[in-house]
Design an enzyme around this catalytic site. Structure first.
Site, short mmCIF file in Angstrom:
data_model
loop_
_atom_site.label_atom_id
_atom_site.label_comp_id
_atom_site.label_asym_id
_atom_site.label_seq_id
_atom_site.Cartn_x
_atom_site.Cartn_y
_atom_site.Cartn_z
CE1 TYR A 24 -3.71 2.27 -0.26
CE2 TYR A 24 -3.92 2.14 2.40
CZ TYR A 24 -4.24 2.31 0.84
OH TYR A 24 -5.13 3.51 1.13
CB THR A 48 1.57 -2.09 11.28
OG1 THR A 48 0.21 -1.25 10.67
CG2 THR A 48 1.34 -3.80 12.40
CD GLN A 61 -1.43 -2.35 7.98
OE1 GLN A 61 -1.00 -1.80 9.07
NE2 GLN A 61 -1.77 -2.04 6.88
CB CYS A 68 -4.30 10.34 -3.56
SG CYS A 68 -5.44 11.28 -1.91
N GLY A 114 2.83 -6.55 5.43
CA GLY A 114 4.43 -7.60 5.25
C GLY A 114 4.64 -7.57 4.04
#
Length: 383
Positions: A124, A184, A189, A341, A166
């Site tokens: 990400y 994190t 996650q 974005c 990961g």
């Protein structure tokens, strides 16, 4: 002039026509859009889009034209926005007790959404598209580029600050033979990251970076610094400094801005990344003065435009599998997030930086291999 006249005039100065025929022209379905845009600025524009007050065939192109014309700076900031600026300056919005709250708002939405949106490794962060035809290839390029910049070698112990699910930890452990500790602030996650990294020397923990007090051969942080906040930049760098061995390298990968702001866009702050802040070159430089030597700085911001479009196309292509859990307003919110974005990077208002830092300066100067050079011993892992 009324709100409609003002908005029409502003958009016209950017080459955008209300109910025009170009892909970037706005189709207004509800005149409340004009009042929302004038009174609330970017927050009103985003919320009115979520309510379907307006639409646009090419949302990314609309925002590109808007940003290039600097219209975001021409709408007067309202009292609520000024109060938010004051709050950001008076308080630490990224303090430890807030960090988990900030993280869960976005990263714990649902692993199913991110599995449908991202590449096969669940990376990400911005991909690196040189010589890549697919998102999977571009993300592997970025992960390998990162490993090469850190000069990773088998047996090293690497810290990944903000490890996500990961992806880097898995790649570095499988392809370069290193041991990775990832942290994190997202429970989702941690759970999925541990599952995906089974059988590899990878330890993924739920913890705030300020709690770290171990020593590592190298440190990496991909797309986490945007959540640190300027009041914590020095602390962040001090943590990295105390955790890095004297001869180690620290790679920081972050979105960057051209001008300093105490927090991000109001709509993004409310709906996507609460209490995030985009750093500038000056703020980053000040944060590590006396701690690190700058060895290398790279900007590949235009790659983020292409990455965000790939993510949007993945969501669009998988929407039939997601819509039973996420409603239409969520889809419009997510579309607005990804495409606005993308426009910010296309208009060069946002940057993507990778910088390599050392504690004492690399003797003889810093170098990294320009091409992949991985031992066949570490090429067996697959997804």
């Amino acid at each position: 002039m009324n709100a409609k006249s003002i908005v029409t005039h502003l958009l016209s100065s950017a080459g955008i026509t209300i109910n025009g025929n170009a892909p970037f022209d706005l189709k207004v379905h509800d005149n409340r859009f004009f009042t929302e845009a004038i009174t609330k600025g970017s927050l009103g524009v985003g919320e009115s889009y979520m309510k379907n007050y307006w639409d646009c065939e090419a949302v990314d192109e609309f925002f590109t034209k808007l940003l290039l014309a600097n219209l975001d700076n021409k709408i007067k900031k309202d009292f609520a926005f000024k109060a938010q600026i004051l709050l950001a300056r008076l308080t630490n919005l990224q303090r430890p007790d807030k960090s988990f709250e900030n993280g869960s708002h976005h990263y714990d939405i649902g692993n199913d959404l991110f599995e449908r949106m991202l590449d096969k490794r669940l990376t990400y962060t911005c991909a690196f598209w040189d010589n890549a035809a697919t998102l999977d290839e571009a993300q592997e390029n970025k992960l390998d580029l990162t490993c090469r910049k850190l000069n990773l070698r088998p047996g090293m112990h690497v810290l990944d600050i903000g490890c996500g699910w990961g992806s880097f930890a898995h790649y570095a452990a499988a392809q370069y033979g290193v041991r990775v500790t990832g942290i994190t602030i997202s429970q989702e996650q941690v759970a999925l990251g541990k599952e995906r990294c089974k059988g590899l020397p990878v330890d993924i923990r739920l913890m705030d970076y300020r709690a770290l007090n171990e020593e590592f051969d190298a440190i990496v942080s991909l797309g986490m610094f945007e959540h640190v906040g300027y009041k914590n930049y020095r602390t962040y760098m001090e943590v990295a400094h105390r955790c890095l061995k004297d001869n180690g390298l620290f790679l920081l990968h972050t979105i960057g801005g051209n001008v300093p702001n105490a927090f991000t866009d109001r709509w993004l702050d409310k709906y996507i990344f609460p209490n995030a802040m985009i750093p500038t070159m000056g703020l980053i430089g000040q944060s590590f003065e006396g701690l690190f030597v700058m060895e290398h700085w790279q900007n590949f911001s235009v790659d983020y435009d292409k990455t965000l479009l790939a993510w949007y196309n993945n969501v669009l292509g998988n929407w039939d599998r997601l819509k039973s859990k996420y409603d239409q307003q969520f889809f419009r919110m997510w579309k607005y997030y990804l495409l606005s974005c993308a426009a910010s990077f296309r208009a060069r208002k946002s940057q993507l930086w990778q910088m390599v830092l050392s504690k004492n300066g690399v003797a003889g100067g810093y170098r990294f291999k320009n091409a992949k050079s991985v031992s066949p011993k570490y090429l067996s892992a697959t997804y």
